[in-house]
Design an enzyme around this catalytic site. Structure first.
Site, PDB file in Angstrom:
ATOM      1  N   ASP A  12       0.840  -1.192   0.000  1.00  0.00           N
ATOM      2  CA  ASP A  12       0.000   0.000   0.000  1.00  0.00           C
ATOM      3  C   ASP A  12       0.878   1.246   0.000  1.00  0.00           C
ATOM      4  OD1 ASP A  12      -2.243  -1.533  -0.012  1.00  0.00           O
ATOM      5  OD2 ASP A  12      -3.011  -0.869   1.931  1.00  0.00           O
ATOM      6  N   GLU A  43     -11.880  -5.837  -0.265  1.00  0.00           N
ATOM      7  CA  GLU A  43     -11.151  -6.756  -1.146  1.00  0.00           C
ATOM      8  C   GLU A  43     -10.115  -7.562  -0.374  1.00  0.00           C
ATOM      9  OE1 GLU A  43      -8.721  -3.358  -0.556  1.00  0.00           O
ATOM     10  OE2 GLU A  43     -10.707  -3.367  -1.471  1.00  0.00           O
ATOM     11  N   ASP A  44      -9.543  -6.987   0.700  1.00  0.00           N
ATOM     12  CA  ASP A  44      -8.558  -7.719   1.494  1.00  0.00           C
ATOM     13  C   ASP A  44      -9.204  -8.883   2.239  1.00  0.00           C
ATOM     14  OD1 ASP A  44      -6.574  -6.007   0.664  1.00  0.00           O
ATOM     15  OD2 ASP A  44      -6.753  -4.684   2.384  1.00  0.00           O
ATOM     16  N   MET A  63       1.121   4.858   9.201  1.00  0.00           N
ATOM     17  CA  MET A  63       0.226   5.103   8.073  1.00  0.00           C
ATOM     18  C   MET A  63       0.117   6.603   7.848  1.00  0.00           C
ATOM     19  SD  MET A  63      -3.766   3.960   7.494  1.00  0.00           S
ATOM     20  CE  MET A  63      -3.348   2.215   7.358  1.00  0.00           C
ATOM     21  N   ARG A 111     -24.559   1.026   1.876  1.00  0.00           N
ATOM     22  CA  ARG A 111     -25.028  -0.256   1.357  1.00  0.00           C
ATOM     23  C   ARG A 111     -26.359  -0.127   0.636  1.00  0.00           C
ATOM     24  NH1 ARG A 111     -23.172  -5.129   5.373  1.00  0.00           N
ATOM     25  NH2 ARG A 111     -21.055  -4.424   5.672  1.00  0.00           N
ATOM     26  N   TRP A 124     -12.572   1.594  -2.110  1.00  0.00           N
ATOM     27  CA  TRP A 124     -11.678   1.091  -1.075  1.00  0.00           C
ATOM     28  C   TRP A 124     -12.436   0.255  -0.057  1.00  0.00           C
ATOM     29  CZ3 TRP A 124      -9.852   5.662  -3.361  1.00  0.00           C
ATOM     30  CH2 TRP A 124      -8.505   5.667  -3.676  1.00  0.00           C
ATOM     31  N   HIS A 149      -4.830  10.120   6.020  1.00  0.00           N
ATOM     32  CA  HIS A 149      -5.585  10.420   4.805  1.00  0.00           C
ATOM     33  C   HIS A 149      -7.024   9.983   5.004  1.00  0.00           C
ATOM     34  CE1 HIS A 149      -4.675   6.159   4.340  1.00  0.00           C
ATOM     35  NE2 HIS A 149      -5.671   6.080   3.481  1.00  0.00           N
ATOM     36  N   ASP A 187       0.483   4.128   1.332  1.00  0.00           N
ATOM     37  CA  ASP A 187       0.479   4.985   2.520  1.00  0.00           C
ATOM     38  C   ASP A 187       1.114   4.333   3.748  1.00  0.00           C
ATOM     39  OD1 ASP A 187      -1.422   3.091   3.115  1.00  0.00           O
ATOM     40  OD2 ASP A 187      -3.124   4.445   2.956  1.00  0.00           O
TER      41      ASP A 187
END
Length: 494
Positions: free
Chosen positions: A190, A254-255, A282, A297, A251, A285, A192
């Site tokens: 990543d 997905e992980d 990190m 949702r 974002w 942001h 950041d």
């Protein structure tokens, strides 16, 4: 005697149950082994059907990583390491201030005083985060060189200005990287995440490694996923898991999907060898509202392209959707001094313009034409946007800024798609916003903290990231048509 018989009978029952339990466990273990073998066979079949690597082009500038004379293998813990670092996530260097060391064209380096243990590709999935990229490269290059890690850094950038698809970028970048060199190790990083200690070694183990388990944002404690931030694995591991899912636009989530994929494969995610040194800062942001997968949702918001009940069907999707199904084009490979840039196009259809037409009795009239034009700011009277209805969340300090009209236009232009306009808060002063949720001034809640009565909406005709506003719109009403039966159509034009 009766008591003895009862005891013997109970003993037989217990022995029988233990025997049956052993049979069940043996059967379960056999099924698990068969499934693991099937997964391994499937991964091999996928690799045969979808070859991912081929010999690098002779014109390629990728580092050869071959020494002319035999050298002793580099130590895992290099004597060059210095340990804890003074990592400042607020420091953003200019391009000419970045420490490059002996980095060669394409962002590659290899040790000259010992033979590298592995050839490592570092892939950074990227989109509109230049300041973060500069900070990461300034930290990463010196660390990797002190570790004696032979590496090349690749920045896979999504070409379009729509929602980010990290999984598809990682899949497509992985394929492009293996076309250039048969790397022993691939690290997804990543942009950041800044290392705090150079003793967390960027070299693969026998199993995938979650390289960033300790992050300052989470008080250096486990944060709920074993696949996120920075993950290190061998190419065959990524292939066996069928890569990342391509279905997550925005974002988040997905992980978690990838963690299942790795979990069902015949290997486990492990901790770094030097676990206590696997600490990261990190860069502060905020992701733009339109990019967030997990906050909204409601299907009517169109933030999610797929319903949640489909997204959780890991087992049904993971073997057929992922690395082997990613659809992309590499628009260009640019070998810069600090990294190799991959310009990745994920869109199957690129919309340049959109027209709304009224059709009646065989004739048509154009109502809205969104042919691409320069952005402008349209003043909308008697309109407000309360803070909870969409003031900026991109950078927290922007919420408090009261800007003049000229400064608001300048800052909104700088933020691009992350700013959709600005709302009047007091006479001549405006607050930026990133959500197009407009309220009539005479219909706003009493606790609305925006005191003005007009907004300036950012209109960028031809850019699908923005809602377009059409003024003085007159709809011709045919005698044969009554509301709401107006015939609107959108046509695909080559």
């Amino acid at each position: 005697m009766k008591i003895l018989r009862r005891l013997l009978a109970r003993r037989r029952v217990i022995l029988m149950l233990l025997f049956l339990g052993a049979i069940v466990l043996t059967y379960t273990d056999s099924v698990r082994l068969l499934r693991e073998q099937e997964e391994s066979n499937r991964a091999k079949r996928d690799l045969e059907k979808h070859p991912l690597s081929k010999a690098a082009s002779p014109q390629s500038n990728v580092l050869s990583m071959d020494h002319k004379v035999p050298l002793t293998e580099c130590a895992y813990n290099s004597p060059k390491l210095i340990g804890p670092l003074k990592t400042d996530p607020k420091y953003i260097p200019e391009w000419d201030e970045i420490e490059v060391g002996e980095t060669k064209n394409g962002g590659c380096w290899q040790p000259s005083d010992c033979a590298q243990r592995q050839n490592v590709a570092i892939i950074i999935p990227y989109k509109n985060r230049e300041e973060h990229l500069r900070a990461l490269l300034n930290t990463l290059h010196p660390i990797l060189q002190r570790q004696n890690t032979a590496y090349c850094i690749y920045v896979g950038e999504q070409h379009d200005d729509g929602r980010f698809n990290k999984g598809a970028v990682m899949n497509s970048a992985f394929k492009e990287v293996l076309k250039e060199h048969a790397y022993d190790c691939v690290i997804f990083h990543d942009v950041d995440m800044l290392p705090e200690d150079d003793r967390n070694i960027y070299q693969c183990e026998s199993n995938p490694v979650h390289l960033s388990p300790l992050i300052d944002k989470f008080d250096y404690k486990p944060y709920g996923t074993d696949f996120g931030g920075i993950t290190m694995l061998r190419p065959e591991h990524f292939i066996a898991a069928n890569g990342m899912s391509n279905l997550f636009w925005g974002w988040g989530r997905e992980d978690d999907d990838m963690q299942f994929r790795v979990g069902r494969s015949p290997f486990n995610v492990t901790k770094p060898v030097n676990y206590e040194q696997a600490r990261y800062k990190m860069i502060p942001h905020q992701h733009a509202w339109i990019f967030r997968n997990f906050k909204i949702r409601d299907s009517t918001t169109d933030v999610r392209f797929l319903p949640p009940e489909y997204l959780v069907k890991y087992k049904e999707r993971s073997t057929v959707e992922g690395l082997t199904s990613v659809n992309y084009k590499n628009l260009g490979t640019d070998r810069k001094s600090l990294f190799t840039h991959l310009d990745l196009e994920l869109r199957e259809l690129v919309v340049d313009s959109l027209k709304t037409e009224f059709i009646s009795s065989g004739s048509s009239q154009t109502l809205i034409d969104t042919t691409k034009k320069e952005c402008s700011y349209i003043k909308m009277e008697n309109t407000r946007v309360c803070e909870e209805y969409g003031h900026t969340m991109v950078l927290k300090y922007l919420r408090k800024l009261l800007l003049s009209y000229d400064d608001a236009v300048k800052k909104c232009d700088e933020l691009g798609y992350m700013c959709t306009g600005f709302a009047e808060d007091s006479l001549g002063k405006y607050r930026l916003r990133e959500v197009t949720q407009l309220l009539s001034s005479d219909n706003t809640p009493q606790d609305c903290n925006t005191k003005g009565k007009h907004i300036f909406h950012k209109s960028c005709p031809g850019d699908q990231s923005f809602i377009q506003v059409s003024q003085d719109l007159t709809i011709p009403i045919s005698d044969q048509l009554t509301p709401p039966n107006y015939a609107f159509t959108h046509r695909l034009q080559e």
